[in-house]
Design a protein around this motif. Structure first.
Motif, PDB file in Angstrom:
ATOM      1  N   LYS A  15      11.890  -1.117  -7.153  1.00 17.28           N
ATOM      2  CA  LYS A  15      12.049  -0.688  -5.765  1.00 17.28           C
ATOM      3  C   LYS A  15      12.362  -1.835  -4.806  1.00 17.28           C
TER       4      LYS A  15
ATOM      5  N   ARG B 128       7.400  -0.860 -11.409  1.00 23.09           N
ATOM      6  CA  ARG B 128       7.773   0.070 -10.333  1.00 23.09           C
ATOM      7  C   ARG B 128       8.148  -0.690  -9.064  1.00 23.09           C
TER       8      ARG B 128
ATOM      9  N   PHE C  22       0.823  -1.208   0.000  1.00 22.50           N
ATOM     10  CA  PHE C  22       0.000   0.000   0.000  1.00 22.50           C
ATOM     11  C   PHE C  22       0.856   1.256   0.000  1.00 22.50           C
ATOM     12  N   ARG C  23       0.207   2.352  -0.367  1.00 23.06           N
ATOM     13  CA  ARG C  23       0.839   3.669  -0.306  1.00 23.06           C
ATOM     14  C   ARG C  23       0.799   4.149   1.135  1.00 23.06           C
ATOM     15  N   GLN C  24       1.718   4.999   1.507  1.00 24.38           N
ATOM     16  CA  GLN C  24       1.838   5.459   2.891  1.00 24.38           C
ATOM     17  C   GLN C  24       0.558   6.106   3.406  1.00 24.38           C
ATOM     18  N   ASP C  25      -0.178   6.792   2.537  1.00 21.39           N
ATOM     19  CA  ASP C  25      -1.392   7.492   2.959  1.00 21.39           C
ATOM     20  C   ASP C  25      -2.663   6.648   2.782  1.00 21.39           C
ATOM     21  N   VAL C  26      -2.521   5.339   2.763  1.00 21.17           N
ATOM     22  CA  VAL C  26      -3.656   4.437   2.544  1.00 21.17           C
ATOM     23  C   VAL C  26      -4.713   4.588   3.640  1.00 21.17           C
TER      24      VAL C  26
ATOM     25  N   LYS D 262       6.582  -0.287   6.584  1.00 19.52           N
ATOM     26  CA  LYS D 262       5.178   0.146   6.602  1.00 19.52           C
ATOM     27  C   LYS D 262       4.348  -0.591   7.653  1.00 19.52           C
TER      28      LYS D 262
ATOM     29  N   THR E 129       2.061   1.445  10.078  1.00 19.14           N
ATOM     30  CA  THR E 129       1.073   2.360   9.507  1.00 19.14           C
ATOM     31  C   THR E 129      -0.255   2.215  10.239  1.00 19.14           C
TER      32      THR E 129
ATOM     33  N   ARG F  84      -6.641   2.305  -5.972  1.00 19.82           N
ATOM     34  CA  ARG F  84      -5.292   1.852  -6.326  1.00 19.82           C
ATOM     35  C   ARG F  84      -4.237   2.205  -5.272  1.00 19.82           C
ATOM     36  N   THR F  85      -4.654   2.369  -4.013  1.00 18.79           N
ATOM     37  CA  THR F  85      -3.685   2.659  -2.954  1.00 18.79           C
ATOM     38  C   THR F  85      -3.346   1.427  -2.124  1.00 18.79           C
TER      39      THR F  85
END
Length: 122
Positions: A79, A75, A8-12, A39, A42, A110-111
């Motif tokens: 990473k 991506r 997930f993205r950090q701001d999920v 993460k 989080t 898509r997060t």
């Protein structure tokens, strides 16, 4: 043992994590949720784990590298060295002979992504 891997993205949001997990098959029978170590703390993930009544398994990024996953994201490969954080984290956390029972599912925004693996444990 059944483990859900989450990427997930950090701001999920909690809603996005829930949605991805539901799309991958849901929380029934899970013994843990897993993600990359940086993460694991989080807030949304901690809330999801609490809701599911399972611990969070933090997987060091170097353990994800070179895990062969059916899903490939350029991506993520650049990473982390693996095609899917969710799939790789689930496989690593479920143990050395784990197999995916649900490949990566993605939240609508898509997060968040989720995958589920089954294995004999560490």
């Amino acid at each position: 043992m059944k483990v859900a891997g989450l990427g997930f993205r950090q701001d999920v949001s909690l809603a996005s994590l829930r949605e991805a997990l539901a799309a991958a098959g849901g929380s029934e029978g899970l013994v843990a949720v897993a993600t990359v170590s940086d993460k694991a703390d989080t807030e949304a993930l901690k809330l999801l784990a609490r809701e599911c009544g399972v611990p969070i398994k933090a997987v060091p990024a170097e353990m994800l590298a070179d895990v062969d996953t059916p899903t490939q994201s350029q991506r993520i490969t650049e990473k982390f060295g693996t095609g899917s954080v969710a799939e790789a984290a689930a496989l690593v956390a479920a143990g050395p002979h784990a197999r995916l029972i649900a490949t990566r599912a993605i939240s609508r925004d898509r997060t968040a992504t989720a995958a589920i693996a089954e294995g004999d444990g560490p």
